[in-house]
Design an enzyme around this catalytic site. Structure first.
Site, mmCIF file in Angstrom:
data_model
loop_
_atom_site.group_PDB
_atom_site.id
_atom_site.type_symbol
_atom_site.label_atom_id
_atom_site.label_comp_id
_atom_site.label_asym_id
_atom_site.label_seq_id
_atom_site.Cartn_x
_atom_site.Cartn_y
_atom_site.Cartn_z
ATOM 1 N N GLU A 187 40.343 41.282 43.539
ATOM 2 C CA GLU A 187 40.252 42.648 43.030
ATOM 3 C C GLU A 187 38.854 43.019 42.563
ATOM 4 O OE1 GLU A 187 44.882 43.302 41.639
ATOM 5 O OE2 GLU A 187 43.418 42.683 40.136
ATOM 6 N N GLU B 250 51.651 28.690 44.105
ATOM 7 C CA GLU B 250 50.575 28.769 43.125
ATOM 8 C C GLU B 250 51.068 28.469 41.717
ATOM 9 O OE1 GLU B 250 47.552 32.239 44.501
ATOM 10 O OE2 GLU B 250 49.541 32.907 43.910
ATOM 11 N N ASP C 42 59.429 53.393 34.122
ATOM 12 C CA ASP C 42 58.750 54.562 34.667
ATOM 13 C C ASP C 42 59.710 55.743 34.591
ATOM 14 O OD1 ASP C 42 57.695 56.566 36.359
ATOM 15 O OD2 ASP C 42 56.563 55.075 37.484
ATOM 16 N N GLU D 110 43.747 36.556 42.217
ATOM 17 C CA GLU D 110 43.829 38.012 42.106
ATOM 18 C C GLU D 110 42.543 38.604 41.533
ATOM 19 O OE1 GLU D 110 45.953 40.210 43.069
ATOM 20 O OE2 GLU D 110 47.664 39.005 43.712
ATOM 21 N N GLU E 114 42.960 47.979 46.695
ATOM 22 C CA GLU E 114 43.776 48.489 45.590
ATOM 23 C C GLU E 114 42.953 49.012 44.423
ATOM 24 O OE1 GLU E 114 47.435 47.067 42.629
ATOM 25 O OE2 GLU E 114 46.476 45.629 43.975
ATOM 26 N N ARG F 261 43.071 52.052 39.721
ATOM 27 C CA ARG F 261 43.617 51.966 41.078
ATOM 28 C C ARG F 261 42.955 52.969 42.010
ATOM 29 N NH1 ARG F 261 48.661 52.540 43.226
ATOM 30 N NH2 ARG F 261 49.158 50.463 44.045
ATOM 31 N N GLU G 284 55.808 56.695 30.621
ATOM 32 C CA GLU G 284 56.343 55.340 30.526
ATOM 33 C C GLU G 284 56.981 55.047 29.171
ATOM 34 O OE1 GLU G 284 53.067 52.846 33.066
ATOM 35 O OE2 GLU G 284 52.435 53.738 31.170
#
Length: 213
Positions: free
Chosen positions: A130, A117, A151, A126, A183, A50, A16
């Site tokens: 998560e 939102e 990327d 979130e 995820e 992840r 990256e």
């Protein structure tokens, strides 16, 4: 240590190129992605791992057959061991060497803003999803960072916005429980990831958000 408004700081990893810039406001659009640099009640910076690597996910999305994988060798170091085993199982020729069994795909917690939102409501939702409803928010910080990530493996650019988030749970509250989110496979302390390629710039993000005024 702090970062002035619109000052840009660049980090580069094998995968990256990351630009970090302090801004005043987060734009609201259907493509806005927001992230939380979470700090536990006992002062630890949190990061998510992840369930699927970005590299493996990209490979799956490009396949036209369930039986054949075409994989660039430069992607292999950025995948989980079980993903590499699946690729090896489908190989017609070649082999996979130099597997890193300790690879993790680290990400900041957060996601895509729903048009109905607020920024903070999105992050609360979130974080709840998560963490399998284990994380609750105490307060958000006021500093906002714009993160532009190139990327280099797939030649794509991603833009996200990040703010600090102080939560009610301790590290121990979160580290000894299983997560079944689709995820996220694990939530852990960033301090345990010092050998990861992303550690330097993730640490910088946390330091800027917590220490800047």
């Amino acid at each position: 240590m702090g970062i002035t408004m619109d000052e840009e700081v660049i980090f580069e990893t094998p995968r990256e190129l990351i630009s970090i810039k302090r801004i005043k406001d987060i734009p609201r659009s259907k493509d806005t992605h927001v992230f939380a640099a979470c700090i536990t009640s006992d002062g630890y910076p949190l990061i998510g791992a992840r369930r699927t690597s970005f590299a493996f996910q990209a490979i799956l999305s490009q396949q036209n057959s369930d039986s054949i994988f075409r994989v660039s060798t430069k992607l292999l170091r950025f995948m989980y061991y079980n993903e590499l085993r699946e690729i090896f199982r489908r190989l017609r020729k070649g082999s996979i060497n130099n597997i890193d069994p300790h690879f993790e795909e680290l990400i900041l917690l957060g996601g895509k803003l729903d048009k109905k939102e607020s920024i903070k409501d999105c992050l609360r939702r979130e974080l709840k999803e998560e963490s399998d409803e284990r994380i609750t928010v105490k307060e958000f910080g006021n500093v906002i960072l714009k993160l532009t990530t190139q990327d280099k493996l797939f030649n794509k650019v991603y833009i996200g916005y990040c703010m600090s988030c102080f939560i009610n749970q301790s590290l121990e509250d979160l580290s000894h429980t299983s997560i079944y989110n689709v995820e996220i496979r694990k939530i852990k302390s960033l301090n345990d990831c010092i050998n990861d390629d992303k550690y330097e710039y993730l640490s910088y993000i946390y330091n800027m958000l917590v220490n800047s005024k």
